[in-house]
Structure formats: structure tokens, C-alpha cells
Design a protein around this motif. Structure first.
Motif, PDB file in Angstrom:
ATOM      1  N   VAL A 719       0.871  -1.174   0.000  1.00 52.55           N
ATOM      2  CA  VAL A 719       0.000   0.000   0.000  1.00 52.55           C
ATOM      3  C   VAL A 719       0.906   1.222   0.000  1.00 52.55           C
ATOM      4  O   VAL A 719       1.757   1.369   0.885  1.00 52.55           O
ATOM      5  CB  VAL A 719      -0.927   0.026   1.218  1.00 52.55           C
ATOM      6  CG1 VAL A 719      -1.793   1.292   1.197  1.00 52.55           C
ATOM      7  CG2 VAL A 719      -1.810  -1.208   1.260  1.00 52.55           C
ATOM      8  N   PHE A 740      -2.269   0.752  -4.801  1.00 53.96           N
ATOM      9  CA  PHE A 740      -2.023  -0.636  -4.422  1.00 53.96           C
ATOM     10  C   PHE A 740      -1.113  -1.295  -5.461  1.00 53.96           C
ATOM     11  O   PHE A 740      -1.369  -1.223  -6.675  1.00 53.96           O
ATOM     12  CB  PHE A 740      -3.338  -1.418  -4.346  1.00 53.96           C
ATOM     13  CG  PHE A 740      -4.301  -0.866  -3.327  1.00 53.96           C
ATOM     14  CD1 PHE A 740      -3.869  -0.418  -2.092  1.00 53.96           C
ATOM     15  CD2 PHE A 740      -5.668  -0.793  -3.608  1.00 53.96           C
ATOM     16  CE1 PHE A 740      -4.755   0.085  -1.160  1.00 53.96           C
ATOM     17  CE2 PHE A 740      -6.562  -0.292  -2.687  1.00 53.96           C
ATOM     18  CZ  PHE A 740      -6.103   0.152  -1.451  1.00 53.96           C
ATOM     19  N   TYR A 763      -5.392 -10.150  -6.339  1.00 54.67           N
ATOM     20  CA  TYR A 763      -5.006  -8.848  -5.786  1.00 54.67           C
ATOM     21  C   TYR A 763      -6.030  -7.772  -6.148  1.00 54.67           C
ATOM     22  O   TYR A 763      -6.238  -6.823  -5.377  1.00 54.67           O
ATOM     23  CB  TYR A 763      -3.607  -8.467  -6.262  1.00 54.67           C
ATOM     24  CG  TYR A 763      -2.530  -9.270  -5.562  1.00 54.67           C
ATOM     25  CD1 TYR A 763      -2.314  -9.122  -4.194  1.00 54.67           C
ATOM     26  CD2 TYR A 763      -1.743 -10.184  -6.262  1.00 54.67           C
ATOM     27  CE1 TYR A 763      -1.325  -9.861  -3.540  1.00 54.67           C
ATOM     28  CE2 TYR A 763      -0.761 -10.928  -5.618  1.00 54.67           C
ATOM     29  CZ  TYR A 763      -0.562 -10.768  -4.256  1.00 54.67           C
ATOM     30  OH  TYR A 763       0.399 -11.498  -3.604  1.00 54.67           O
ATOM     31  N   ALA A 767      -7.880  -5.511  -3.382  1.00 59.84           N
ATOM     32  CA  ALA A 767      -7.990  -4.051  -3.441  1.00 59.84           C
ATOM     33  C   ALA A 767      -9.437  -3.607  -3.319  1.00 59.84           C
ATOM     34  O   ALA A 767      -9.759  -2.639  -2.612  1.00 59.84           O
ATOM     35  CB  ALA A 767      -7.383  -3.552  -4.750  1.00 59.84           C
ATOM     36  N   MET A 788      -8.243   7.010  -5.151  1.00 59.17           N
ATOM     37  CA  MET A 788      -7.349   6.122  -5.910  1.00 59.17           C
ATOM     38  C   MET A 788      -6.932   6.729  -7.246  1.00 59.17           C
ATOM     39  O   MET A 788      -6.351   6.047  -8.090  1.00 59.17           O
ATOM     40  CB  MET A 788      -8.064   4.785  -6.165  1.00 59.17           C
ATOM     41  CG  MET A 788      -8.473   4.036  -4.918  1.00 59.17           C
ATOM     42  SD  MET A 788      -7.046   3.427  -4.010  1.00 59.17           S
ATOM     43  CE  MET A 788      -6.377   2.265  -5.195  1.00 59.17           C
ATOM     44  N   ARG A 791      -3.322   6.372  -9.045  1.00 50.51           N
ATOM     45  CA  ARG A 791      -2.776   5.121  -9.583  1.00 50.51           C
ATOM     46  C   ARG A 791      -2.438   5.284 -11.066  1.00 50.51           C
ATOM     47  O   ARG A 791      -2.927   6.218 -11.707  1.00 50.51           O
ATOM     48  CB  ARG A 791      -3.783   3.993  -9.390  1.00 50.51           C
ATOM     49  CG  ARG A 791      -5.066   4.113 -10.207  1.00 50.51           C
ATOM     50  CD  ARG A 791      -6.037   3.018  -9.806  1.00 50.51           C
ATOM     51  NE  ARG A 791      -7.244   2.976 -10.625  1.00 50.51           N
ATOM     52  CZ  ARG A 791      -8.357   3.646 -10.377  1.00 50.51           C
ATOM     53  NH1 ARG A 791      -8.408   4.439  -9.317  1.00 50.51           N
ATOM     54  NH2 ARG A 791      -9.404   3.530 -11.164  1.00 50.51           N
ATOM     55  N   CYS A 800      -5.233  -2.187  -8.974  1.00 50.34           N
ATOM     56  CA  CYS A 800      -4.027  -2.750  -8.373  1.00 50.34           C
ATOM     57  C   CYS A 800      -3.053  -3.107  -9.505  1.00 50.34           C
ATOM     58  O   CYS A 800      -3.439  -3.787 -10.467  1.00 50.34           O
ATOM     59  CB  CYS A 800      -4.390  -3.987  -7.560  1.00 50.34           C
ATOM     60  SG  CYS A 800      -3.105  -4.542  -6.456  1.00 50.34           S
TER      61      CYS A 800
END
Length: 984
Positions: A719, A740, A763, A767, A788, A791, A800
């Protein structure tokens, strides 16, 4: 052990002979002949009958009134095994009943006969104290339910059948309270009942329908008459309905919905105590309404938090008991007197109310079953438990012997010699049963009344010692309140009176109308709300002090609505009003904090449990080190069921709120400077992130198993914190900017779960679960708002990414603003090897060669875009965060300096927080020490102001003149760095 007439003393022998002489002639002659004959057989039937007759007038009277029962006893004396299967034995008797008169007769004769059997078993010590009162309770329950069912059929024939929406007949549910509910009925107890039914509606099948409330009320009235009315055969049970909602003034029968509403809004502490032993009589486990009723009542009694009202209620009960004893002259009362039965019951119930919400094993009505559990939880010592248990059994046996003499409800020690001798004889042969139900003979040194009293007093002293230990030292009762506001809640205090009070406080007259209107609205609301007697007493103690302190505070205009809102939210929750009464230091502390923080006031109003955090000022002034939040959170969550996801999520929110309050309080009280406040807020968030990931991992792996490429104990998951979280600069209202990442492995699958999926899908699910936990809106609110968008590829990207994909994106595709964001990033969670891998990627990306002119142009363009969309446009005010010369400019300066100089000096990428970024810039001669120090000071001052505006619930906007010098300096640095390229 049993005993015979040979052990009964001379006086009792004479009494037995007198009673037997009153029997029908054909029996008393035979009895005396048999007695003479069986002197050498002291355990014969007639010898045991002789003893039972000597010990209980009621037993003798029952034999006289029911000669057929005497004949049965003549043939075979009762045994404890005969005192069972009451419902089965009543069924054929009820089947023959055709009229209510016959019903009354069957009920009474059966009750007297069975009670006589139990009196016999008790007198001859054929069963333990617990076995006797369990059977007394079973007998009562069978009679009550049998009578209800017979009367129900008759009522349906007359008034129609009550049915639910599906047409299923509805029954009258009866809550047995007190000792009946706890299977602890006395020999001659009243029975406390509450009547309820599942839902409202109208009956069907009769010429004229009536509503359910009327049907069940009439049925309840008939049932009470069947049990309570005195006839030639006596009565069945004295029936007390005063424990129902609203007591004698309330409806005799309430629907489930009405019952729930009452307990939610008006239930008082004494009703919680009573409901501990509340039990649905004749409950059918297959009846869905039974479970509904149980679930409806449980939250009222057992709460998830420690209930402060229990402490005060314990003290109130102590005084109530003592007053009642003095008023009624009950010094020798084994129930109400010092060290009596009530004190034992109260000791146990207090622990049930304090801990029962968390410890389900305390959620049972029977005292002797709960007592060992309290000891197992180390709430009392083993010796205290045993003292209470032995005392309870001795006192209950004494009570039952007393009541069985004349079938009268009494707990008063007798004054006449005869009944005293009965007690002496009964306790000489007392046999105790231990917790494994094995017989343990307890030989008390009792041979006369004086020795009986000595043993009794020893038990009472043991009980009182535990009782006093729990109460502790009580402070003196407060003197009469002399505050100006003592009469504020009285209806005869008008607006002129309030105005005079404001004059006395030297309040500006221009504020009178606003203040009086707020106070008037509050008082009107108080008068409408169902607070209850205790709540009103507590409120009357709190309000004068509260108003006195508000109107001596300079911020009274903002403080008054905040404090009235808090009081409004706890009006019907007496616990919290009493908390403020019980802890006088909490109120001024609350006022001080709410005066400076609208946020705290709103949080306390929304979650009054946070008042607990205000009790100890020293705790507020000395917050724990921020690196202890992880362990504190672990300890906090240990109290919760690990497999209850909802409870765990609520626990995380409650911990955050309580800790946030402590941080804010320390901030306001001057115990934490702004940098330390951000440290605490940041590491609080980190601790919560760790537990959220662990909780999500547990949930996801239970379903899908774990990726096969992972070693034991690994998660392969990272994280990354960005923005204020990454820069260790969180504020009170900050979102969490998260990214993530995971350790990729080609063709890896999961194993050990219900179904297998590819690791990258695993994964992704992880997330999603993490975001779901953060975003779930429960009663305690949202844990954190999670952003988020930083990202790779922003909102269009995967939730993720693998480390490899993240690295490739940052090196080859990321925009300049994304690299700026990377400056303020760091690993928050994950194995150390993965954190090191991320740090290496971050350093490589930030240190990569770049064209400084292009960098400068991109940074300026992004800043101009942000200014156009976010900045404050009022020329007379300054938006600390977004206006020119504010926080955002300082952050951009730091990010630009890192990106511009890191290619030549990778050490500049070491830190993610602005203060240390400026420090390392000065050490590396990128900027002068003077500029470094001034930038840091500006940054800290601006952040500190934002913190305090957040606490006040106000936007980050101040008068334009407030930070004029700081703005000019920051804008000057901006112009130097960017060569006046920013468009004006």
C-alpha cells in the motif's frame, strides 16, 4: 440427607400433634398409631410426614383440604422426582375443564398440591436449594401457560382469532420477569409478568372483529383473574404487572413494535435490570416470533460499551435499599437488609450490564450460572464468588423455609419462638450442592437461634464486603445548586427571566433574541421528550452548571448551539447525562474543547460514547506516542469477535473517532504542535490501514486461498501513501490517497480457498475489499474517504498494479504532475523487501534525467490550472491552501526542486515530507539555509492555521491581511524559481 420426626424438637412435635388432630378422624387416629409403631423406623413414610407437618402449616392445611392427597402421601411420600412433568400432568386436567370456574379450581388445587410436595422435599432436604426453586419456577410456568392456552381458545371462540398478514394465528407472549424469569422463584413469590403480541391487526372468524390490542388486553385480564383472584380454594399466584412499559398507566398488552419503541426511547435503568431476568414463558423454539422478541429485547439490556449509568445506579440502589430498610423497619430482612439477597442479585446484575454486551456468557438470567462466569472473567475473586454463592444458597433456603410455613411472601426473620425453631431445625440439616451438582454436606454450628443468627450474619458480612468493595468510596452529596440557571428548566421561567440572567452575565443585548430563541426551543424540546425521572434529575443537575459556564465564555454565541445540540442528542440516554454529573471535570473540559472545535462538538453529538475520552485531562494532555497506535488498536480489537466483520469495522471506526478526539484535544490544549498533530493523525491512519488490509486479506483468502508463489507469511502486497498521507502531513479532514501494488508472478494461481483464481485477479479482489471496508457507511460513519486517482492511468487504470507495471508506467508514460505526486509518496504497508523495491523505483523515477525547461513549464501549467479551478477569488480574503502564496505553492516549490535537482543528487529523493525536503535541499546547497528556514516556518504556520480552522468547522479562508508577509515571501520564491513565466 433426610431427617425424621425423632430430630424435631419438643415444641415442633407438639405442633405436629395439634395439626394432625385437626385431620379427618379416619386419618389422625391411624397417623398416631403409625407413629407409635414406627418410632424405631424414623425414616418411614409416616415419620417423614410428621416432620413435614411440623415444619409447615401450609403443608398440613393442604393435607386437611385434600384428603385424597393425604392418602397418596400415606401410601408413598413425595420425592423430588415426583415434582416434574407439570405440563404433561396438567393437560388431561385442562381437557376436562368446561367453565372458567372449573379452571380456577383445577389451577388452585393442582398448585397447592404440588407446592405441598415441594414443601415436603424442602423440609426433609431431599433436594438442593437450586433444585427446589427451579421446580417452583417450572410449576408456575406450567400453570400460567396452561391457563393462557385454555383461555385463548375460549377468547378466540368469542372474539375471533388474531392473525398476522399471512393468516397465521397470533399468540399472547408472556415475559416472566424477576425470579420467575431466572428459574429462581421463591416458595411464595409474586409473579411479575409482561404481556406482548407480535403485530397489530383485527381478529377473524367472529361475527364482529376487534383489534388485536383489545383482544390481547381482554385475554390478559382474564389470565390475571385466573391466577390472582382469591376463591374458596385460595389463589394461584399474586400477579404483578407493574414492570410493563409505563407501569400501571400503560397498556396491559403491547405489540412488539410498541415494546421496542418504548425500550429504545424511554427504557430506564431499573427496567434494564429487570429485563436481565426477562424470559419468554412456554417459548416454542420453532416459533419465529419468539426469536424476534428475544432479538428485540437484547440490545436494550446488553450494550457494547461500558455503561457509566451502572456506576451511579449502583450507588443509587445502595441508598434506596438503606432508605427502604429504615422506612419499613426491615433491619432483619434477609432480602433487603445489608448483605441480603438483593445485594447479591445486584452485584451479579451490575457485571451483566457492564460486560454483558461483550461477554455473551453473562447473558443468562440464572444467578448461580452467571456467578462462576463473573469469577472466570476475574471480575471478582474466587473467594468472593464462593462467599456470594454460599450466602445466596443459605439465604434462599432460609427464605423458602420462612415462606413455606404459611405460604406467605416474607423475608423478615420471625420474632416468634416456633418459627425460629423451624429455621434452626431446617438449617441444622442443610445440605449444599457444589457446582458439579455433587452433594457436599455443610455442617453449620447451629443448635439454637443465637447460633443461627451468627451464621446468618457471617454470610451477610461477606456479601456486604463485596458490595462495598464494588461501590468504593462515595464523595459527599453536592450541596444545593446556587447557580443563576438552577430554575431554567421550570415552565414558569419566562423570557424576561432569561433576559435578566443574560444581563447578570453581561451578555450584549444585541445577542438576546438569538440566545433566548435557542434556549426556548431547547426547553420546549426537553418538555416533549420522554426522558424519564432519572434523566430529568440528571439533566436538572447538568444544565445550571452548563449554562453558567457557557455564558462566562467569550465564545458563548457559537458555544451555546454546540452544547445544546450535544445535550439534545443525549436527552433520552440517561447514561451520558449521569456521566457528566458523575465526573464534574468532564463538563468544563468538554466546553473548552467545543468552544475551539466545531468538529469535536459534532463528533460528540453524533457519537456520545466519545464522552468517555474526556474524563481524564492528564490523558488528553499526554497522548500516547504515535508509534503505539498499532498496538493500541490491536488491544482495542481483541475485545471483538474476530469473525464478525461488521463488528470489527465498527470497532475500527470507533477507535479512529476516539483517538481523533484525543489528538484534537491535545492540539487545542497545547500539548501537541502542528507537526506532531500531523504525525499522530498520519500514524493513526497507518495503523488502521494495516488492520484493514489484514481484515480484507482474511476475507479474500477464505474465499480464494492464497497465491501459490508466496512464501509462508508473505502477502506480496504493497500500500503506497500519496499526498498528505505520504508526506506525513495528514489533517483532521484529510482523505487517503492510496495506490495498491503487488509482486507479480507469471501464471500464478491461488490455492486453499473455495475456488482458485489467477493471482492478478486475487489482488484486484483484495484491493476492492480494502476500498469496500474503508467506504462502508455504518452508524459510526465512514472510516476514511479513499482517493485512488493517483494510480497509473488514473480512474481508467486498474485498481491494483504489479510493481513491474508500475515502474514501466512511471518511467515511460507518467505525466509531470504524476512525478510531482510521486515526490510525496512512501510505502505504508507491505513486506520490507517490497517496500525497498518501491523506494528504489521511486528514486529511479525521480532521479531520471529530464529537461528542466520543460519541467518548469509543466509545473507552472499545472499550478495555473489548479488556481483557475480551486482558488478563492475574493480579493479581501485569502484561501490558505489554494491561493497564490499559500500551501499549494509551497508544495509545488518542494516538488519542483526535487525533480529538477535529483538527477544530479539522488539523495534529494530520500524524504516525502516537505519540511525534511527543504532541510536536505539546504544541506545540498540547492537553497540557502535562510530560505529553507523561512519556507518551513511559513509552511508550519499556514498548516497550523488550517488545523485550527478545521477544528472550528470553518473553511481554510482568512482575511487577506493575516498572512500578507508570508504570501509575499512565497510568491517571491516562486517568481525566482520560475523566471516570471506564470501568466498573470
Amino acid at each position: 440427607m433426610s431427617f425424621s420426626f425423632s430430630q424435631v424438637d419438643v415444641t415442633l412435635n407438639q405442633l405436629a400433634q395439634q395439626l394432625i388432630e385437626q385431620f379427618p378422624a379416619q386419618y389422625n387416629t391411624l397417623i398416631f398409631q403409625q407413629i407409635e409403631k414406627d418410632k424405631t423406623h424414623p425414616t418411614s413414610n409416616i415419620g417423614q410426614l410428621y416432620c413435614a407437618i411440623a415444619m409447615s402449616d401450609f403443608f398440613a392445611e393442604t393435607l386437611q383440604k385434600q384428603p385424597h392427597f393425604l392418602h397418596q402421601c400415606w401410601q408413598q411420600c413425595p420425592r423430588l422426582s415426583d415434582c416434574a412433568d407439570y405440563s404433561a400432568r396438567l393437560t388431561p386436567l385442562f381437557a376436562e375443564v368446561e367453565t372458567e370456574e372449573q379452571l380456577y379450581k383445577v389451577l388452585r388445587q393442582f398448585r397447592h398440591r404440588e407446592m405441598a410436595k415441594l414443601s415436603f422435599c424442602q423440609s426433609l432436604n431431599l433436594g438442593s436449594v437450586e433444585e427446589i426453586f427451579i421446580r417452583l419456577s417450572q410449576l408456575a410456568e406450567s400453570l400460567i401457560i396452561g391457563a393462557r392456552d385454555w383461555l385463548y381458545q375460549r377468547a378466540c371462540a368469542e372474539m375471533g382469532t388474531p392473525v398476522d398478514e399471512q393468516g397465521t394465528p397470533l399468540q399472547l407472549y408472556i415475559l416472566g420477569m424477576g425470579k420467575l424469569g431466572g428459574f429462581e422463584l421463591n416458595f411464595s413469590s409474586d409473579i411479575d409478568l409482561i404481556f406482548t403480541y407480535a403485530s397489530n391487526g383485527e381478529t377473524v372468524g367472529a361475527r364482529r372483529s376487534i383489534d388485536h390490542a383489545k383482544f390481547f388486553t381482554r385475554l390478559g385480564q382474564r389470565l390475571i383473574n385466573a391466577l390472582d383472584q382469591y376463591t374458596a380454594d385460595g389463589f394461584v399466584y399474586r400477579t404483578d404487572m407493574r414492570l410493563r412499559p409505563f407501569g400501571e398507566n400503560g397498556a396491559l398488552a403491547l405489540s412488539f413494535a410498541a415494546l421496542e419503541l418504548y425500550y429504545q426511547e424511554q427504557g430506564r435503568d431499573w427496567e434494564r435490570y429487570a429485563m436481565i431476568k426477562g424470559r419468554i414463558l412456554g417459548a416454542n423454539a420453532q416459533d419465529p416470533h419468539v426469536k424476534s422478541l428475544q432479538q428485540l429485547l437484547r440490545p436494550f439490556v446488553y450494550r457494547r460499551y461500558i455503561d457509566f449509568s451502572v456506576i451511579q445506579a449502583l450507588r443509587d440502589m445502595k441508598h434506596k435499599i438503606e432508605r427502604e430498610v429504615r422506612r419499613r423497619g426491615l433491619v432483619d430482612n434477609i432480602k433487603l437488609g445489608a448483605g441480603g439477597i438483593r445485594e447479591i442479585e445486584f452485584i451479579v446484575q451490575v457485571f451483566q450490564l457492564i460486560r454483558g454486551g461483550r461477554e455473551k456468557r453473562l447473558q443468562q438470567p440464572a444467578l448461580l450460572q452467571v456467578l462462576p462466569e463473573i469469577s472466570a472473567l476475574e471480575l471478582i475473586s474466587r473467594q468472593q464468588k464462593e462467599d456470594l454463592r454460599q450466602a445466596y444458597l443459605f439465604l434462599r433456603r432460609t427464605e423458602n423455609i420462612l415462606q413455606a410455613i404459611h405460604d406467605q411472601q416474607t423475608q423478615q426473620l420471625p420474632e416468634n419462638t416456633l418459627d425460629r425453631q423451624r429455621l434452626v431445625v431446617a438449617t441444622q440439616g442443610f445440605t449444599q450442592w457444589d457446582t458439579q451438582n455433587k452433594v457436599t454436606s455443610v455442617t453449620y454450628p447451629i443448635h439454637d437461634w443465637a447460633s443461627f443468627c451468627e451464621v446468618l450474619h457471617r454470610h451477610q458480612q461477606n456479601v456486604r464486603a463485596v458490595f462495598d468493595h464494588l461501590i468504593g468510596e462515595e464523595k459527599e452529596e453536592p450541596s444545593e445548586n446556587e447557580s443563576l440557571w438552577a430554575d431554567f428548566l421550570e415552565s414558569d421561567v419566562d423570557e424576561q427571566d432569561i433576559a435578566q440572567l443574560l444581563i447578570d452575565h453581561q451578555i450584549a443585548e444585541s445577542d438576546f433574541d438569538d440566545i433566548i430563541e435557542k434556549l426556548r426551543q431547547f426547553r420546549n424540546e426537553v418538555m416533549r421528550r420522554p426522558i424519564g425521572t432519572r434523566g430529568r434529575v440528571a439533566l436538572a443537575q447538568v444544565m445550571p452548571t452548563l449554562l453558567q459556564q457557557i455564558f462566562t465564555h467569550t465564545a458563548y454565541l457559537s458555544l451555546l448551539p454546540r452544547m445544546l445540540n450535544i445535550v439534545d442528542k443525549i436527552l433520552t440516554r440517561t447514561t451520558y447525562l449521569e456521566l457528566l454529573v458523575e465526573n464534574p471535570q468532564a463538563l468544563p473540559q468538554l466546553i473548552e474543547l467545543c468552544a475551539q472545535s466545531k468538529m469535536i462538538a459534532e463528533q460528540v453529538a453524533k457519537h456520545p460514547i466519545l464522552l468517555d475520552e474526556l474524563l481524564d485531562r492528564n490523558v488528553l494532555l499526554n497522548p500516547p506516542p504515535y508509534n503505539q497506535y498499532a498496538s493500541e488498536l490491536r488491544q482495542y480489537l481483541l475485545r471483538l469477535a474476530p469473525d464478525d466483520e461488521e463488528q470489527m469495522i465498527d470497532g475500527l471506526r470507533q477507535f479512529k473517532q476516539a483517538t481523533l478526539l484525543r489528538i484534537a484535544a491535545a492540539d487545542i490544549l497545547g500539548a501537541l504542535p502542528v507537526m506532531k498533530v500531523s504525525d499522530h493523525l498520519t500514524f493513526l491512519a497507518e495503523a488502521i490501514i494495516h488492520h484493514v488490509v489484514e481484515l480484507a486479506w482474511q476475507q479474500v483468502t477464505t474465499r480464494f486461498g492464497t497465491p501459490t508463489h508466496l512464501a509462508e507469511g508473505e502477502k506480496g502486497f504493497l500500500v503506497i501513501g500519496y499526498g498528505k498521507l505520504g508526506g506525513i502531513e495528514l489533517g483532521y479532514k484529510s482523505d487517503l490517497d492510496l495506490v495498491f501494488l503487488y509482486q507479480s508472478h507469471e501464471q500464478s494461481q491461488t490455492s486453499g480457498g473455495k475456488r482458485s483464481i489467477e493471482s492478478n485477479q486475487f489482488y484486484l479482489r483484495l484491493a476492492q475489499k480494502i476500498i469496500s471496508i474503508f467506504s462502508l457507511n455504518t452508524f459510526a460513519g465512514v472510516l476514511y474517504d479513499v482517493d485512488m486517482r493517483l494510480r497509473p492511468s488514473g480512474e481508467a487504470g486498474r485498481l491494483c498494479s504489479s510493481l513491474a507495471a508500475f515502474k514501466a508506467y512511471q518511467l515511460n508514460e507518467a505525466w509531470t504532475w504524476e512525478k510531482q505526486a510521486l515526490v510525496r509518496s512512501r510505502a505504508i504497508y507491505g513486506e520490507q523487501a517490497l517496500q525497498d523495491a518501491f523506494s528504489a523505483i521511486r528514486t529511479e523515477v525521480l532521479s531520471a534525467p529530464r529537461d528542466r525547461a520543460t519541467l518548469k513549464q509543466d509545473v507552472v501549467a499545472m499550478r495555473q490550472k489548479m488556481y483557475a479551478h480551486l482558488a478563492h477569488t475574493d480579493p479581501h480574503h485569502f484561501n490558505i491552501k489554494t491561493d497564490r502564496g499559500g500551501i499549494t505553492d509551497i508544495e509545488f516549490i518542494a516538488q519542483y526542486l526535487v525533480l529538477a535537482h535529483a538527477p544530479d543528487n539522488p539523495a534529494l529523493t530520500t524524504w516525502s515530507d516537505n519540511v525534511r525536503i527543504f532541510d536536505i535541499m539546504a544541506e545540498s546547497a540547492v537553497i540557502s539555509q535562510e530560505i529553507c528556514d523561512k519556507l518551513k516556518q511559513c509552511y508550519v504556520d499556514l498548516r497550523n492555521r488550517i488545523h485550527h480552522l478545521n477544528l472550528l468547522g470553518e473553511p481554510s479562508v482568512v482575511p487577506q491581511s493575516e498572512f500578507q508577509a508570508e504570501c509575499q515571501f512565497i510568491q517571491g520564491i516562486w517568481q525566482i524559481l520560475f523566471d516570471h513565466n506564470e501568466q498573470e
